[in-house]
Design a protein around this motif. Structure first.
Motif, PDB file in Angstrom:
ATOM      1  N   ILE A   5       0.817  -1.494  -0.078  1.00  0.00           N
ATOM      2  CA  ILE A   5       0.360  -0.264   0.218  1.00  0.00           C
ATOM      3  C   ILE A   5       1.012   1.205   0.105  1.00  0.00           C
ATOM      4  CG2 ILE A   5      -1.082   1.161   1.734  1.00  0.00           C
ATOM      5  CD1 ILE A   5      -2.985  -1.032   2.033  1.00  0.00           C
ATOM      6  N   ASP A   6       0.512   2.099  -0.954  1.00  0.00           N
ATOM      7  CA  ASP A   6       1.132   3.327  -1.097  1.00  0.00           C
ATOM      8  C   ASP A   6       1.183   4.227   0.139  1.00  0.00           C
ATOM      9  OD1 ASP A   6       2.978   6.012  -1.844  1.00  0.00           O
ATOM     10  OD2 ASP A   6       1.972   5.710  -4.059  1.00  0.00           O
ATOM     11  N   SER A   7       2.170   4.779   1.120  1.00  0.00           N
ATOM     12  CA  SER A   7       2.262   4.893   2.237  1.00  0.00           C
ATOM     13  C   SER A   7       1.738   6.568   2.053  1.00  0.00           C
ATOM     14  CB  SER A   7       3.593   5.024   3.198  1.00  0.00           C
ATOM     15  OG  SER A   7       4.514   5.845   2.120  1.00  0.00           O
ATOM     16  N   SER A   8       1.430   7.283   0.874  1.00  0.00           N
ATOM     17  CA  SER A   8       1.488   8.837   0.436  1.00  0.00           C
ATOM     18  C   SER A   8      -0.286   8.989   0.600  1.00  0.00           C
ATOM     19  CB  SER A   8       1.872   8.447  -1.014  1.00  0.00           C
ATOM     20  OG  SER A   8       1.417   8.631  -1.939  1.00  0.00           O
ATOM     21  N   LEU A   9      -1.351   7.781   0.440  1.00  0.00           N
ATOM     22  CA  LEU A   9      -1.946   7.359   0.431  1.00  0.00           C
ATOM     23  C   LEU A   9      -2.694   7.869   2.115  1.00  0.00           C
ATOM     24  CD1 LEU A   9      -3.151   4.288  -1.823  1.00  0.00           C
ATOM     25  CD2 LEU A   9      -3.252   7.013  -2.541  1.00  0.00           C
ATOM     26  N   ILE A  10      -2.674   6.466   2.585  1.00  0.00           N
ATOM     27  CA  ILE A  10      -2.177   7.274   3.924  1.00  0.00           C
ATOM     28  C   ILE A  10      -2.124   8.327   4.853  1.00  0.00           C
ATOM     29  CG2 ILE A  10      -1.473   6.232   6.580  1.00  0.00           C
ATOM     30  CD1 ILE A  10      -1.665   3.324   5.201  1.00  0.00           C
ATOM     31  N   GLU A  11      -0.898   8.430   4.715  1.00  0.00           N
ATOM     32  CA  GLU A  11      -0.560  10.741   4.743  1.00  0.00           C
ATOM     33  C   GLU A  11      -1.586  11.566   4.093  1.00  0.00           C
ATOM     34  OE1 GLU A  11       4.192   9.213   4.275  1.00  0.00           O
ATOM     35  OE2 GLU A  11       3.348  10.835   3.386  1.00  0.00           O
ATOM     36  N   LEU A  32      -6.006  15.027   5.076  1.00  0.00           N
ATOM     37  CA  LEU A  32      -7.344  15.745   5.363  1.00  0.00           C
ATOM     38  C   LEU A  32      -8.281  15.559   6.347  1.00  0.00           C
ATOM     39  CD1 LEU A  32      -8.325  14.268   1.772  1.00  0.00           C
ATOM     40  CD2 LEU A  32      -7.478  16.898   2.274  1.00  0.00           C
ATOM     41  N   GLY A  33      -7.563  15.714   7.424  1.00  0.00           N
ATOM     42  CA  GLY A  33      -8.424  15.170   8.505  1.00  0.00           C
ATOM     43  C   GLY A  33      -8.741  14.002   8.946  1.00  0.00           C
ATOM     44  N   ALA A  34      -8.094  12.311   8.543  1.00  0.00           N
ATOM     45  CA  ALA A  34      -8.683  11.584   8.907  1.00  0.00           C
ATOM     46  C   ALA A  34      -8.257  11.012   9.859  1.00  0.00           C
ATOM     47  CB  ALA A  34      -8.435  10.371   7.788  1.00  0.00           C
ATOM     48  N   ASN A  35      -9.653  10.701  10.933  1.00  0.00           N
ATOM     49  CA  ASN A  35      -8.625   9.833  12.153  1.00  0.00           C
ATOM     50  C   ASN A  35      -8.034   8.581  12.074  1.00  0.00           C
ATOM     51  OD1 ASN A  35     -10.808   8.493  12.467  1.00  0.00           O
ATOM     52  ND2 ASN A  35     -11.780  10.167  13.819  1.00  0.00           N
ATOM     53  N   LYS A  36      -7.277   8.140  12.725  1.00  0.00           N
ATOM     54  CA  LYS A  36      -6.733   6.367  12.427  1.00  0.00           C
ATOM     55  C   LYS A  36      -7.603   5.464  12.436  1.00  0.00           C
ATOM     56  CE  LYS A  36      -2.335   7.371  14.284  1.00  0.00           C
ATOM     57  NZ  LYS A  36      -1.410   7.353  13.678  1.00  0.00           N
ATOM     58  N   PHE A  69     -10.483   1.756   7.789  1.00  0.00           N
ATOM     59  CA  PHE A  69     -11.760   1.820   7.594  1.00  0.00           C
ATOM     60  C   PHE A  69     -11.987   2.143   6.088  1.00  0.00           C
ATOM     61  CE2 PHE A  69     -12.613   0.822  11.789  1.00  0.00           C
ATOM     62  CZ  PHE A  69     -13.188  -0.735  12.108  1.00  0.00           C
ATOM     63  N   LYS A  70     -11.423   3.167   5.332  1.00  0.00           N
ATOM     64  CA  LYS A  70     -12.095   4.030   4.079  1.00  0.00           C
ATOM     65  C   LYS A  70     -10.639   3.387   3.825  1.00  0.00           C
ATOM     66  CE  LYS A  70     -15.262   7.155   6.266  1.00  0.00           C
ATOM     67  NZ  LYS A  70     -16.230   6.446   4.889  1.00  0.00           N
ATOM     68  N   VAL A  71      -9.426   3.438   3.873  1.00  0.00           N
ATOM     69  CA  VAL A  71      -8.176   3.611   2.758  1.00  0.00           C
ATOM     70  C   VAL A  71      -7.433   2.315   3.305  1.00  0.00           C
ATOM     71  CG1 VAL A  71      -5.967   4.712   2.147  1.00  0.00           C
ATOM     72  CG2 VAL A  71      -7.856   6.184   2.954  1.00  0.00           C
ATOM     73  N   ILE A  72      -7.173   1.783   4.116  1.00  0.00           N
ATOM     74  CA  ILE A  72      -6.363   0.682   4.188  1.00  0.00           C
ATOM     75  C   ILE A  72      -7.289  -0.709   4.233  1.00  0.00           C
ATOM     76  CG2 ILE A  72      -4.788  -0.736   6.256  1.00  0.00           C
ATOM     77  CD1 ILE A  72      -4.295   1.414   7.279  1.00  0.00           C
ATOM     78  N   PHE A  73      -7.924  -0.549   4.462  1.00  0.00           N
ATOM     79  CA  PHE A  73      -8.802  -1.943   4.944  1.00  0.00           C
ATOM     80  C   PHE A  73      -9.672  -2.212   3.471  1.00  0.00           C
ATOM     81  CE2 PHE A  73     -12.745  -4.882   4.912  1.00  0.00           C
ATOM     82  CZ  PHE A  73     -11.788  -5.453   5.672  1.00  0.00           C
ATOM     83  N   PRO A  74     -10.566  -1.226   3.007  1.00  0.00           N
ATOM     84  CA  PRO A  74     -10.650  -1.269   1.511  1.00  0.00           C
ATOM     85  C   PRO A  74      -9.721  -1.794   0.311  1.00  0.00           C
ATOM     86  CG  PRO A  74     -11.426   0.933   2.469  1.00  0.00           C
ATOM     87  CD  PRO A  74     -10.509   0.587   3.987  1.00  0.00           C
TER      88      PRO A  74
END
Length: 274
Positions: A166-172, A177-181, A186-191
């Motif tokens: 998984i590209d770490s830049s997507l998580i960053e 953009l204000g997303a918490n852990k 649930f919206k980035v890593i798991f999908p």
């Protein structure tokens, strides 16, 4: 050298170990012995409707489902930790989880038999500590434990293989953009890890629902799964027609299960490790 000639060993392998056995299952499963000789029938397939066979299929499905869920709950956090700590595929920690797979499947299951017996290692330690003993050998719990232990690596590795890519830049970006852990997970890593999850579910559920060795050893003959019923037809009853008919039912059941599971798998990235 001609490429077709080089592919001959593989074609021969597929014919001998795939096409011929499957053809034999269809041959015996769709025929029955009569005084006039072999005749075509669906009678062997409809044997699944008999109470003992249907009950064993339902029990095998339930225990396989339970084992798959437990493997997923154990494997996902572990794979996430390994990926976040950038543990390489050749690291010692990952090697420890893969190491049991190098041991023979029967030996691993026999080891649990020794541990879980009423006078086994675990109960001996509990008695020495004056603690109550456990009695899970020859029960469904012991069978589930054996399934989880044997098939857990098949859930860990596909999930880890996807998470680490998984590209770490997507998580960053999500965090910027204000997303918490929790939202990030649930919206980035798991999908993004779903291909690995789907591959892991397939690789755990299929061998679990067809197993008969684990239920034989840890179930002590008291937990009858569909794999045990089919084994009995071939090994003890010597009725290859009914055994093949029930095997065809199990094959159809597995194909349907895999079709449902892989419907959500948009690519095969998780299976690339294998």
């Amino acid at each position: 050298m001609n490429k077709r000639l080089l592919s001959f060993p593989y074609i021969l392998w597929i014919i001998v170990f795939t096409i011929v056995p499957i053809g034999a299952i269809f041959y015996y499963g769709l025929t029955v012995n009569t005084p006039e000789g072999l005749s075509f029938t669906f009678e062997n397939i409809f044997k699944i409707t008999e109470q003992v066979n249907w009950k064993s299929l339902r029990l095998a499905s339930w225990l396989a489902f339970l084992s798959t869920v437990l493997c997923l709950l154990l494997a996902y956090p572990l794979a996430l930790i390994l990926a976040k700590n950038k543990v390489g595929r050749n690291s010692f920690i990952l090697f420890i989880f893969v190491l049991p797979m190098w041991m023979n499947f029967l030996l691993r299951t026999y080891a649990w038999l020794t541990l879980l017996e009423n006078n086994g290692v675990i109960n001996s330690i509990l008695r020495a500590l004056h603690l109550p003993t456990i009695h899970i050998i020859n029960t469904q719990n012991a069978v589930v434990l054996g399934m989880v232990y044997n098939f857990l690596p098949f859930m860990i590795l596909p999930i880890y293989n996807v998470l680490v890519k998984i590209d770490s830049s997507l998580i960053e970006a999500a965090e910027d953009l204000g997303a918490n852990k929790f939202q990030t997970f649930f919206k980035v890593i798991f999908p993004l890890s779903l291909p690995g999850v789907i591959s892991g579910i397939t690789m755990v559920f299929v061998p679990s629902v067809t197993t008969f060795v684990i239920s034989n050893l840890l179930g002590g003959g008291k937990v009858l799964l569909i794999g045990n019923v089919i084994e009995n037809q071939f090994k003890y009853t010597n009725n290859w027609h009914v055994g093949s008919g029930l095997s065809l039912v199990l094959m159809i059941f597995i194909f349907i299960s895999m079709a449902v599971i892989t419907r959500y798998d948009k690519n095969t990235e998780g299976a690339g490790l294998w």
